[in-house]
Design a protein around this motif. Structure first.
Motif, mmCIF file in Angstrom:
data_model
loop_
_atom_site.group_PDB
_atom_site.id
_atom_site.type_symbol
_atom_site.label_atom_id
_atom_site.label_comp_id
_atom_site.label_asym_id
_atom_site.label_seq_id
_atom_site.Cartn_x
_atom_site.Cartn_y
_atom_site.Cartn_z
ATOM 1 N N GLU A 53 -7.362 -17.298 31.440
ATOM 2 C CA GLU A 53 -7.909 -16.513 30.339
ATOM 3 C C GLU A 53 -6.823 -15.613 29.776
ATOM 4 O O GLU A 53 -6.051 -15.030 30.534
ATOM 5 C CB GLU A 53 -9.083 -15.639 30.826
ATOM 6 C CG GLU A 53 -9.935 -15.136 29.667
ATOM 7 C CD GLU A 53 -10.883 -13.996 30.049
ATOM 8 O OE1 GLU A 53 -11.077 -13.732 31.233
ATOM 9 O OE2 GLU A 53 -11.406 -13.355 29.104
ATOM 10 N N ASP A 83 -6.938 -12.491 27.170
ATOM 11 C CA ASP A 83 -7.795 -11.617 26.359
ATOM 12 C C ASP A 83 -6.871 -10.675 25.588
ATOM 13 O O ASP A 83 -6.439 -9.645 26.110
ATOM 14 C CB ASP A 83 -8.733 -10.847 27.306
ATOM 15 C CG ASP A 83 -9.561 -9.781 26.592
ATOM 16 O OD1 ASP A 83 -9.321 -9.520 25.396
ATOM 17 O OD2 ASP A 83 -10.444 -9.193 27.247
ATOM 18 N N PRO A 84 -6.556 -11.034 24.340
ATOM 19 C CA PRO A 84 -5.563 -10.243 23.607
ATOM 20 C C PRO A 84 -6.077 -8.864 23.198
ATOM 21 O O PRO A 84 -5.278 -7.959 22.971
ATOM 22 C CB PRO A 84 -5.241 -11.097 22.380
ATOM 23 C CG PRO A 84 -6.385 -12.028 22.231
ATOM 24 C CD PRO A 84 -7.018 -12.199 23.575
ATOM 25 N N ILE A 85 -7.399 -8.679 23.124
ATOM 26 C CA ILE A 85 -7.942 -7.356 22.783
ATOM 27 C C ILE A 85 -7.778 -6.407 23.977
ATOM 28 O O ILE A 85 -7.252 -5.304 23.846
ATOM 29 C CB ILE A 85 -9.435 -7.442 22.409
ATOM 30 C CG1 ILE A 85 -9.674 -8.403 21.236
ATOM 31 C CG2 ILE A 85 -10.004 -6.050 22.088
ATOM 32 C CD1 ILE A 85 -9.166 -7.927 19.914
ATOM 33 N N SER A 86 -8.202 -6.888 25.155
ATOM 34 C CA SER A 86 -8.061 -6.059 26.358
ATOM 35 C C SER A 86 -6.631 -6.094 26.887
ATOM 36 O O SER A 86 -6.289 -5.330 27.789
ATOM 37 C CB SER A 86 -9.037 -6.528 27.439
ATOM 38 O OG SER A 86 -10.369 -6.447 26.983
ATOM 39 N N MET A 87 -5.795 -6.993 26.359
ATOM 40 C CA MET A 87 -4.400 -7.127 26.758
ATOM 41 C C MET A 87 -4.283 -7.472 28.253
ATOM 42 O O MET A 87 -3.560 -6.822 29.011
ATOM 43 C CB MET A 87 -3.626 -5.859 26.391
ATOM 44 C CG MET A 87 -3.665 -5.605 24.877
ATOM 45 S SD MET A 87 -3.100 -3.977 24.322
ATOM 46 C CE MET A 87 -1.372 -4.028 24.692
ATOM 47 N N LYS A 130 -12.611 -11.783 45.957
ATOM 48 C CA LYS A 130 -12.025 -11.239 44.732
ATOM 49 C C LYS A 130 -11.881 -9.744 44.964
ATOM 50 O O LYS A 130 -12.790 -9.108 45.492
ATOM 51 C CB LYS A 130 -12.945 -11.484 43.538
ATOM 52 C CG LYS A 130 -13.144 -12.965 43.255
ATOM 53 C CD LYS A 130 -13.166 -13.231 41.770
ATOM 54 C CE LYS A 130 -13.290 -14.720 41.480
ATOM 55 N NZ LYS A 130 -12.777 -15.078 40.158
ATOM 56 N N THR A 131 -10.757 -9.199 44.568
ATOM 57 C CA THR A 131 -10.604 -7.757 44.691
ATOM 58 C C THR A 131 -9.910 -7.221 43.449
ATOM 59 O O THR A 131 -9.045 -7.880 42.884
ATOM 60 C CB THR A 131 -9.891 -7.371 46.009
ATOM 61 O OG1 THR A 131 -9.848 -5.944 46.114
ATOM 62 C CG2 THR A 131 -8.472 -7.919 46.091
ATOM 63 N N LYS A 179 -10.487 -5.434 39.428
ATOM 64 C CA LYS A 179 -11.253 -5.785 38.223
ATOM 65 C C LYS A 179 -10.280 -5.855 37.046
ATOM 66 O O LYS A 179 -9.177 -5.326 37.127
ATOM 67 C CB LYS A 179 -12.274 -4.672 37.926
ATOM 68 C CG LYS A 179 -13.329 -4.503 38.993
ATOM 69 C CD LYS A 179 -14.544 -5.336 38.695
ATOM 70 C CE LYS A 179 -15.568 -5.217 39.808
ATOM 71 N NZ LYS A 179 -16.767 -5.972 39.486
ATOM 72 N N SER A 180 -10.742 -6.415 35.949
ATOM 73 C CA SER A 180 -9.905 -6.483 34.744
ATOM 74 C C SER A 180 -9.920 -5.153 33.991
ATOM 75 O O SER A 180 -10.187 -5.104 32.794
ATOM 76 C CB SER A 180 -10.410 -7.595 33.821
ATOM 77 O OG SER A 180 -10.289 -8.831 34.463
ATOM 78 N N VAL A 181 -9.668 -4.085 34.725
ATOM 79 C CA VAL A 181 -9.657 -2.753 34.104
ATOM 80 C C VAL A 181 -8.365 -2.035 34.469
ATOM 81 O O VAL A 181 -7.735 -2.350 35.477
ATOM 82 C CB VAL A 181 -10.872 -1.903 34.544
ATOM 83 C CG1 VAL A 181 -12.159 -2.532 34.052
ATOM 84 C CG2 VAL A 181 -10.899 -1.700 36.049
ATOM 85 N N LEU A 182 -7.997 -1.054 33.658
ATOM 86 C CA LEU A 182 -6.662 -0.464 33.761
ATOM 87 C C LEU A 182 -6.528 0.626 34.821
ATOM 88 O O LEU A 182 -5.421 1.036 35.146
ATOM 89 C CB LEU A 182 -6.233 0.072 32.391
ATOM 90 C CG LEU A 182 -6.158 -1.005 31.294
ATOM 91 C CD1 LEU A 182 -5.750 -0.391 29.961
ATOM 92 C CD2 LEU A 182 -5.190 -2.110 31.677
ATOM 93 N N LYS A 183 -7.647 1.134 35.321
ATOM 94 C CA LYS A 183 -7.579 2.179 36.346
ATOM 95 C C LYS A 183 -8.754 1.964 37.295
ATOM 96 O O LYS A 183 -9.787 1.442 36.888
ATOM 97 C CB LYS A 183 -7.745 3.581 35.723
ATOM 98 C CG LYS A 183 -6.838 3.901 34.564
ATOM 99 C CD LYS A 183 -6.967 5.352 34.091
ATOM 100 C CE LYS A 183 -8.327 5.712 33.556
ATOM 101 N NZ LYS A 183 -8.350 6.987 32.786
ATOM 102 N N SER A 184 -8.621 2.435 38.543
ATOM 103 C CA SER A 184 -9.778 2.425 39.420
ATOM 104 C C SER A 184 -9.590 3.420 40.558
ATOM 105 O O SER A 184 -8.488 3.622 41.052
ATOM 106 C CB SER A 184 -10.040 1.029 39.981
ATOM 107 O OG SER A 184 -11.193 1.070 40.826
ATOM 108 N N LEU A 202 -1.021 -6.653 30.288
ATOM 109 C CA LEU A 202 0.137 -6.958 29.444
ATOM 110 C C LEU A 202 0.409 -5.760 28.552
ATOM 111 O O LEU A 202 -0.466 -4.925 28.331
ATOM 112 C CB LEU A 202 -0.159 -8.206 28.603
ATOM 113 C CG LEU A 202 -0.564 -9.451 29.407
ATOM 114 C CD1 LEU A 202 -1.084 -10.538 28.463
ATOM 115 C CD2 LEU A 202 0.591 -9.988 30.236
#
Lengths: 468, 468
Positions: free
Chosen positions: A105, A107-111, A184-185, A187-192, A219
């Motif tokens: 995948e 995802d250019p919006i979420s980079m 799976k460990t 997430k597709s998020v920038l911080k956690s 990215l």
């Protein structure tokens, strides 16, 4: 070397493996096994019992489950460009992951990109580049090395000063654990801040905790404007001059990369490449700067040039165009291979020290070279403290080359440094692990034992043999 | 809530603790215990049996050893500014680390600081700032929060878009483990591929794996030029307009921070602060940009302004001076507290989604508010996907407020997001941990058990009670 040696695999196991991946993706032919018997580490050749090329995560889960039930070693491998023996195996299953090279995948919006471990670094950037996005590690082996290998070793490259290392881009992973279960460990998020950071436990674990089967990467925008310069520091005190300039620049500005090449290496580059790619001076520094705007880039150039000249740089030359820029980086990338040709083997170092100690460690390496009558080339990511040294040697010089390597590593530790900044431990640096980590090594072992109680995952790597 | 309740401590234990730290640094007075019984989490008050303020690592090692031998819970605490109950304790020892507030070393050449866990964020930056250096997290609680708390929760702040979170700055740690042993992990170097990354296992572990007693941080240059703007998106479709502008800007440029404030929050800010600190529009966006050069900064402004106007921004106002810039950030920082005043309690959310889903989650929150007749304010770090929502409620609205919170979290998970971006799990988010992590939670538990077999380290936090 304390590799766990497992007995040759029974035919029934080979047959079961073939059923999982298909006959054409498994081999026990000696010619095939030999082609997997080395990486870029010197003088070590280890053959697995079988090479297998899975296509997807369920196949890997089935292979690992079978291996675990039968206590068979399993060693994952990408392109095999590592320099420390991390991806070679004495016996057992060699898991070649290069067929798993899909970008699952983008995802250019979420980079964010989610990829299989076998995707090649530059192939990935060709695809993401169409959306203006970049995975900015730039390992010199980028044309062939794989994302899985980069994650396994926490690879970095020529732009780590500004952009960091592979670990700074890994958001989530899918991993097949030693019992064949799939987790799976992340997430597709920038911080956690949600529980323990297992993602970074797997990054840099060199295949010893599980098989990474999917990688989610953040990215960043490709830089709009960039420029590269050669800066010459000609005085006999050129090392101090260069480092003082670098210290002063870093305090106000973070260039994309700053590389340092010693005279020894410059000469080798020009000799081997048969053209004068680099000036020959006491210390040559490469500055790479990236900026959003052309005006901002010019201001960065002015600052760098002013500070460099203040510290006795007699020439700073900015590339006129992309072609010249490419030629400059070609020279730098050549640095790590040219020295090899003068001897039959080369010992490659990957130390890192607090940056205030860069002059001290470089001077120590030069002293060791003089004392032992070795030609040691020095090239490195000077501004982040990561110095590579190459010790070419003939067979009869082997002992003194390895002694020199040991002395340099001991000095590194004494200066508060680390034995490997970006290459990994593998087989080669096991002997220094106790010295570097002390009590923390027991904790690493305990974690290894939870995840891999039978010790089948890339055995013999990272950890020294336990004392009985 | 599954806090392990330990019986009141015997006098002999209190006496031994007093011997370790001295009589004046230990208390069992109810008034003192009460002052440690809450953080910024709503409606939860838990009292420890004893509060103790150690001065150094050997004292902590002795305290932990005693606690472990006697199976006594031990909960570390910095300034207590967390919002999830992570630093409060039901019984046992509350370890107040605020006396350990020394900067042990500042190395301006290597750009590295080694600090004790109790050092206050802004105090640290005042000292490093004299050398032009910066620990660039900028949590809104920076005037009081401590480095140890920031590491324990992997805190972030208003500039995470460009600079990342606390974990991106932690190079090495000293940790007292549950058995009282002291380990050091990591080095004062900028990169490493040497064994497992234990540093990042401890970062964000909320005191459940050990007591962090020393932190080595990398620092970066303070930005030379900076600017802040309010951008108004007035249309009813302002959310989409604002996010489309943000997506387009992020693809070419990484501002230091981009904040989003909804109309509800704007009104509350102006009402409470009794001056018109912010315009009142459908969506207000704050852009903060940092640059090395003034010319580069102007180019960034032009790009942002052009893209914003293309997406129906009707006014973008850049602060004229530092005073106006400070007032803009004062408004943003007020956003998280103003809503509290209209009701007796406030539920504070800290979700994060892939940034393409920011409009979807915000619209979902608005729907929930309408459906349940609640006033929910939304403010957040829009460009990294981290959205905070505040649900003020009176006692009789408690059930519907918590139901709303649950619905929003379930939607977050459905969109591939995480339950907490920067606040931590503590007590408050335990109920969502299985949902978010699935099988990975067992692995976290297994690691916890190695490091803390008796379960004394901040018990009852992060993990749901195990099913019998």
């Amino acid at each position: 070397m304390d590799v766990i040696i497992l007995s040759p695999l029974e035919n029934v196991i080979i047959e079961k493996l073939a059923e999982i991946v298909g006959e054409q993706f498994i081999s026990t032919d000696d010619a095939d096994l030999v082609s997997y018997s080395s990486d870029f580490m010197i003088d070590v050749f280890l053959k697995p019992d079988v090479v297998i090329l899975p296509e997807n995560t369920p196949q890997i889960a089935a292979i690992v489950k079978l291996a675990n039930e039968n206590s068979i070693a399993i060693t994952p491998r990408g392109a095999g460009t590592a320099t420390h023996g991390g991806s070679i195996a004495q016996g057992g299953i060699l898991l070649d992951l290069t067929r798993m090279n899909k970008i699952k995948e983008l995802d250019p919006i979420s980079m964010i990109a989610t990829v299989e471990p076998g995707v090649v670094y530059e192939d990935l950037n060709r695809i993401t580049g169409k959306s203006g996005l970049w995975f900015p590690i730039e390992p010199p082996s980028g044309a062939v090395c794989t994302a899985g290998g980069m994650v396994g070793n926490n690879a970095s490259g020529l732009m780590a000063l500004k952009y960091g290392t592979t670990k700074d881009y890994v958001l989530a992973l899918e991993v097949v654990l030693a019992d064949g279960s799939i987790i799976k460990t992340g997430k597709s998020v920038l911080k956690s801040s949600s529980g323990y950071d297992l993602v970074h436990l797997f990054v840099g674990s060199e295949g010893t905790l599980g098989i990474i089967t999917e990688i989610t990467l953040r990215l960043i925008p490709k830089p709009m404007h960039l420029s590269t310069a050669f800066a010459s520091f000609p005085s006999l005190n050129g090392l101090n001059d260069a480092m003082n300039a670098i210290y002063e620049i870093r305090r106000v500005l973070t260039p994309a990369g700053i590389e340092l090449i010693d005279l020894q290496t410059q000469k080798a580059i020009n000799e081997v490449e048969k053209e004068k790619l680099v000036p020959e001076v006491e210390i040559l520094v490469i500055f790479e700067i990236h900026e959003f705007s052309a005006a901002g880039l010019e201001d960065q150039k002015d600052l760098i040039e002013g500070v460099a000249r203040k510290h006795n740089c007699n020439e700073i030359h900015w590339a006129k165009d992309d072609e010249e820029r490419d030629r400059m980086w070609k020279a730098r990338k050549a640095a790590t291979v040219v020295s090899v040709r003068s001897r039959t083997s080369t010992l490659l170092g990957d130390l890192i020290v607090p940056i205030k100690h860069v002059p001290a460690i470089i001077r120590f390496i030069q002293e060791v070279a003089r004392e032992k009558d070795l030609l040691i080339s020095i090239v490195g990511h000077a501004a982040d403290g990561n110095i590579h040294y190459l010790i070419p040697f003939n067979q009869n010089e082997s002992k003194k080359a390895f002694d020199a390597g040991d002395a340099i590593v001991y000095k590194t530790i004494e200066l508060g440094g680390s034995i490997t900044a970006e290459h990994g431990v593998g087989l080669e640096k096991i002997k220094y692990m106790e010295l570097e980590h002390g009590e923390s090594l027991s904790l690493m072992r305990a974690i290894k034992k939870i995840l891999d109680p039978k010790g089948i995952m890339n055995p013999g790597k990272i950890f020294p043999a336990e004392k009985q």
